[in-house]
Design an enzyme around this catalytic site. Structure first.
Site, PDB file in Angstrom:
ATOM      1  N   SER A   1      -8.216  53.261  -6.231  1.00 21.47           N
ATOM      2  CA  SER A   1      -7.466  54.180  -7.410  1.00 21.47           C
ATOM      3  C   SER A   1      -8.262  55.192  -8.215  1.00 21.47           C
ATOM      4  O   SER A   1      -9.472  54.641  -8.869  1.00 21.47           O
ATOM      5  CB  SER A   1      -6.762  53.317  -8.478  1.00 21.47           C
ATOM      6  OG  SER A   1      -6.365  54.074  -9.563  1.00 21.47           O
TER       7      SER A   1
ATOM      8  N   HIS B   1      -5.257  56.034  -3.789  1.00 17.48           N
ATOM      9  CA  HIS B   1      -4.208  55.730  -4.649  1.00 17.48           C
ATOM     10  C   HIS B   1      -4.156  56.527  -6.027  1.00 17.48           C
ATOM     11  O   HIS B   1      -5.397  56.609  -6.619  1.00 17.48           O
ATOM     12  CB  HIS B   1      -4.070  54.217  -5.071  1.00 17.48           C
ATOM     13  CG  HIS B   1      -3.250  53.622  -5.622  1.00 17.48           C
ATOM     14  ND1 HIS B   1      -1.818  53.319  -5.443  1.00 17.48           N
ATOM     15  CD2 HIS B   1      -3.372  53.390  -7.175  1.00 17.48           C
ATOM     16  CE1 HIS B   1      -1.232  52.842  -6.616  1.00 17.48           C
ATOM     17  NE2 HIS B   1      -1.867  52.926  -7.478  1.00 17.48           N
TER      18      HIS B   1
ATOM     19  N   ASP C   1      -2.856  57.529  -9.696  1.00 17.12           N
ATOM     20  CA  ASP C   1      -2.028  56.763 -10.794  1.00 17.12           C
ATOM     21  C   ASP C   1      -1.458  57.997 -11.689  1.00 17.12           C
ATOM     22  O   ASP C   1      -2.328  58.644 -12.370  1.00 17.12           O
ATOM     23  CB  ASP C   1      -2.780  55.896 -11.455  1.00 17.12           C
ATOM     24  CG  ASP C   1      -2.832  54.718 -10.744  1.00 17.12           C
ATOM     25  OD1 ASP C   1      -1.912  53.993 -10.204  1.00 17.12           O
ATOM     26  OD2 ASP C   1      -4.028  54.235 -10.487  1.00 17.12           O
TER      27      ASP C   1
ATOM     28  N   MET D   1       0.524  58.972 -15.034  1.00 19.31           N
ATOM     29  CA  MET D   1       1.031  58.138 -16.418  1.00 19.31           C
ATOM     30  C   MET D   1       1.354  59.233 -17.221  1.00 19.31           C
ATOM     31  O   MET D   1       0.680  60.263 -17.318  1.00 19.31           O
ATOM     32  CB  MET D   1      -0.250  57.368 -16.865  1.00 19.31           C
ATOM     33  CG  MET D   1      -0.704  56.274 -16.016  1.00 19.31           C
ATOM     34  SD  MET D   1      -1.874  55.307 -16.813  1.00 19.31           S
ATOM     35  CE  MET D   1      -2.411  54.300 -15.451  1.00 19.31           C
TER      36      MET D   1
ATOM     37  N   HIS E   1       1.562  56.826  -7.177  1.00 17.67           N
ATOM     38  CA  HIS E   1       2.353  55.723  -8.138  1.00 17.67           C
ATOM     39  C   HIS E   1       2.519  56.318  -9.414  1.00 17.67           C
ATOM     40  O   HIS E   1       1.670  56.735 -10.377  1.00 17.67           O
ATOM     41  CB  HIS E   1       1.032  54.607  -8.463  1.00 17.67           C
ATOM     42  CG  HIS E   1       1.564  53.381  -9.097  1.00 17.67           C
ATOM     43  ND1 HIS E   1       0.538  52.501  -9.685  1.00 17.67           N
ATOM     44  CD2 HIS E   1       3.009  53.106  -9.544  1.00 17.67           C
ATOM     45  CE1 HIS E   1       1.428  51.722 -10.471  1.00 17.67           C
ATOM     46  NE2 HIS E   1       2.649  51.998 -10.584  1.00 17.67           N
TER      47      HIS E   1
ATOM     48  N   MET F   1       3.761  56.124 -12.851  1.00 15.92           N
ATOM     49  CA  MET F   1       4.389  55.427 -14.136  1.00 15.92           C
ATOM     50  C   MET F   1       4.850  56.351 -15.114  1.00 15.92           C
ATOM     51  O   MET F   1       4.289  56.774 -16.020  1.00 15.92           O
ATOM     52  CB  MET F   1       2.984  54.670 -14.686  1.00 15.92           C
ATOM     53  CG  MET F   1       2.557  53.682 -13.517  1.00 15.92           C
ATOM     54  SD  MET F   1       0.981  52.930 -13.706  1.00 15.92           S
ATOM     55  CE  MET F   1       0.049  54.425 -12.786  1.00 15.92           C
TER      56      MET F   1
ATOM     57  N   MET G   1       2.799  44.703  -9.368  1.00 13.60           N
ATOM     58  CA  MET G   1       1.946  44.914 -10.484  1.00 13.60           C
ATOM     59  C   MET G   1       1.193  43.636 -10.979  1.00 13.60           C
ATOM     60  O   MET G   1       1.868  42.662 -11.459  1.00 13.60           O
ATOM     61  CB  MET G   1       2.475  45.720 -11.678  1.00 13.60           C
ATOM     62  CG  MET G   1       2.740  46.862 -11.311  1.00 13.60           C
ATOM     63  SD  MET G   1       1.465  48.132 -10.638  1.00 13.60           S
ATOM     64  CE  MET G   1       0.385  48.128 -12.034  1.00 13.60           C
TER      65      MET G   1
ATOM     66  N   GLY H   1      -0.638  50.854 -16.642  1.00 14.94           N
ATOM     67  CA  GLY H   1      -1.245  51.831 -17.870  1.00 14.94           C
ATOM     68  C   GLY H   1      -2.829  52.029 -17.778  1.00 14.94           C
ATOM     69  O   GLY H   1      -3.286  53.008 -18.096  1.00 14.94           O
TER      70      GLY H   1
ATOM     71  N   GLY I   1      -6.888  50.820 -16.032  1.00 16.33           N
ATOM     72  CA  GLY I   1      -7.844  50.047 -15.105  1.00 16.33           C
ATOM     73  C   GLY I   1      -8.495  49.053 -15.885  1.00 16.33           C
ATOM     74  O   GLY I   1      -8.638  48.835 -16.986  1.00 16.33           O
TER      75      GLY I   1
ATOM     76  N   ASP J   1      -1.546  46.120  -6.831  1.00 15.78           N
ATOM     77  CA  ASP J   1      -2.105  46.880  -7.999  1.00 15.78           C
ATOM     78  C   ASP J   1      -2.482  46.123  -9.247  1.00 15.78           C
ATOM     79  O   ASP J   1      -1.724  45.945  -9.961  1.00 15.78           O
ATOM     80  CB  ASP J   1      -0.977  48.133  -8.183  1.00 15.78           C
ATOM     81  CG  ASP J   1      -1.800  49.369  -9.007  1.00 15.78           C
ATOM     82  OD1 ASP J   1      -3.049  49.034  -9.129  1.00 15.78           O
ATOM     83  OD2 ASP J   1      -1.073  50.211  -8.899  1.00 15.78           O
TER      84      ASP J   1
ATOM     85  N   GLY K   1      -6.309  44.608 -11.034  1.00  9.87           N
ATOM     86  CA  GLY K   1      -7.328  43.363 -11.078  1.00  9.87           C
ATOM     87  C   GLY K   1      -7.712  42.810  -9.532  1.00  9.87           C
ATOM     88  O   GLY K   1      -8.232  41.836  -9.446  1.00  9.87           O
TER      89      GLY K   1
ATOM     90  N   GLY L   1      -9.506  49.908  -8.568  1.00  6.61           N
ATOM     91  CA  GLY L   1      -9.995  50.984  -9.060  1.00  6.61           C
ATOM     92  C   GLY L   1     -11.375  50.464  -9.678  1.00  6.61           C
ATOM     93  O   GLY L   1     -12.439  50.943  -8.865  1.00  6.61           O
TER      94      GLY L   1
END
Ligand code: DX5
Ligand code: ZN
Length: 228
Positions: A12, A37, A39, A41, A70, A72, A141, A146, A148, A177, A179, A199
């Protein structure tokens, strides 16, 4: 894009140098990333803001493989065409981002991209039951979206197992996605996931000027996932 269930590592760029996305995308691909990936937001669906379709279009020429976007954001539908035009191979929208996820999946495929649906940690696997014949990817998820660098939520491993059973022989990727690192990757791989977004666990210790740690980090996650 051809379909297979081999383990794919999708770094990510949320953890990349935001002033250097082009070089960062090239570096992670050169170091063994399978997908990139991205992200997006909006500060509304999630409490953080990143960037939009113009940035996706700008980085697209720097990615040889799959650009996995992705979203969000809420609403989603007014922006699908823009992200497809920006060159997204996969566009993933959240189940929780609006009342008409079925229509959203139709709109993504109509725009020429693969369609993904993402589930927040509190959303059950059963929520995708009536979407299974119209999606190419389900994203589980394993953190609240929101940011990393958050801690993996272990309750989601059982959700992955349920989704894998529901999907059966359908050509649908299960993406994880949040952790993901060499400790958590084997848990979700064993449960049936094939795309591992990471990430902080990929970008830590490296930079565009010193990208070898990216490769070592990617190999460590892949080896841990493949060992199950
Ligand atoms: C979280 C994003 C993730 C995030 C993962 O909202 O969707 O893609 O960047 O970051 P790590 O791997 O650090 O948990
Ligand atoms: Zn993501």
């Amino acid at each position: 894009m051809t379909f297979d269930r081999s383990i794919k590592i999708a770094p990510s760029i949320l953890s990349a140098d935001f002033a250097n996305f082009g070089a960062e995308c090239q570096a992670i691909e050169a170091q063994g990333a399978d997908w990139v990936h991205v992200d997006v937001m909006d500060g509304h669906f999630v409490p953080n803001i990143t960037f939009g379709p113009a940035t996706c279009a700008a980085i697209r020429p720097h990615i040889k493989g799959v650009m996995d976007v992705h979203l969000m954001i809420a609403p989603v539908d007014p922006y699908i065409e823009a992200f497809a035009q920006a060159g997204a191979d996969i566009i993933t929208a959240h189940m929780e981002a609006g009342p008409h996820i079925h229509r959203t999946m139709q709109a993504i495929r109509a725009a020429g991209a693969k369609a993904g649906v993402a589930l927040n940690p509190a959303t059950p696997a059963a929520a995708v039951e009536y979407l299974l014949d119209m999606v190419d990817l389900v994203c589980v998820m394993t953190v609240n979206p929101g940011f990393g660098g958050q801690k993996f939520i272990h309750s989601q491993v059982e959700k992955v197992r349920q989704l894998r059973a529901m999907i059966g022989e359908r050509p649908i990727h299960i993406e994880i996605d949040g952790g993901v690192d060499p400790v958590t990757a084997p848990l979700v791989a064993a449960a049936g996931a094939d795309v591992l977004v990471a990430g902080s666990a990929v970008f830590r210790g490296g930079s565009v000027n010193d990208p070898d740690p990216y490769g070592a980090n990617i190999r460590a996650i892949r080896a841990a996932a493949q060992a199950v």
